[in-house]
Motif scaffolding. Sequence first.
Motif: not given
Length: 424
Positions: A198-219
Amino acid sequence: MSGLVVIGASYAGVQACLTARDSGYAERITIVADEHSLPYQRPPLSKGFLLGLESKESLILRDGAFFEKKAIDLVLGTRALEIDKRSRKVLLGGGSELAFDKVVIATGSHARQLPIQGADLDGVCYLRSLHDAVDLKARLHDASEIVVIGGGFIGLEVAASATKLGKKVTVLESASRLLERAVSPLVSEFLLDTHVQHGADVLLEETAASIEGRHGRVAAVLCGNNRRIPADLVLIGVGGLPNDQLAKSVGLKCTNGIVVDDHGRTSDSNIFAAGDCTSHFNIFAQEWLRLESVQNAQDQAKAAGLAIAGDTGPYESVPRFWSDQYDAKLQIVGISRNFDTQAVRGSIEDGKFSVFYYRQKKLIAVDSVNRAGDQMAARRLIAGGISPSPEEVMDLSFDFKSLLKAADSASVAAQKSEPLERPV
């Protein structure tokens, strides 16, 4: 005036009230909830509500007139702060209090927080409540690149909804497969293929190390391998934790939730609990479980409501779950962990199949995708301890009703043969 005080306007809280009342409990019943809305359905929040197929009004379980007719008082937008066992009062925010002779804690669960840098940025969302869903729906409208952290039920359902809305979706799952604790590798692989198709990317054995922002919003989301995934909306769905703080503060036994018996009683005989916030010994899994499902919440609450009314009816229901993702309706009955044999009925290629799981030749669980009839049969088979052979399962011409009829006939015959008076 004392009576029954139910903390939480969840499926479990409402069901406990209704069962107690309908079973003859004549004292005052009060539901206390920290949300302002009437009790509502939660499963559609990640699906139909996000897609615009359900409105806030259509989610309401029962309207105010219904509770008034049942003589159930609603105290909404108010938090229960303390259960005073000595004075037998529930202390509420704002300084008010409610006297009780019985209490039901039906406080559900809350989202597990992800303790990484950037998790507090604008555009990072969780989904547990109607308030969360309203916020997420509004943000989805304006977002174009979505990252879902967590390949569990909520994460996958939101991913499916967002993809259907035309968004670019990436799912990060730290395990080696989707829904690792809930389904078998075969079903995990099917769901992975469904999302990818259906068009989604699914990454297994993958973690989120951090979330980057720009002007206080997620980027963007920075992965553990330094891969950077652009995002203007992040949904974190890494599991839930029981809302058992109130129970712990009053000294109730808690182990991965409030520990209850098969009548919903806690370690205090005047305090009951039901639903996602509880841990119970499940006779079908033969282990202690905390189940987050509508079935568990309602059936456990029925047992508690009966006990409160002085009736009997222990909780002994087969666990059931469901999830809608795209055109795949996944239904689960039983707990498939530690199975040693499996048999497939139907066609995986056509997206209409069931997987029957066995442990030592005993049927313990069935996962079905778009085969609701198998689920109906499986509930009765597992509850009755009836195990069709793997060969019978794979034979589409075999009718499970023959086994169920034979079991019913044997039960009737056994009852007829029992003496009217048993020797002491």
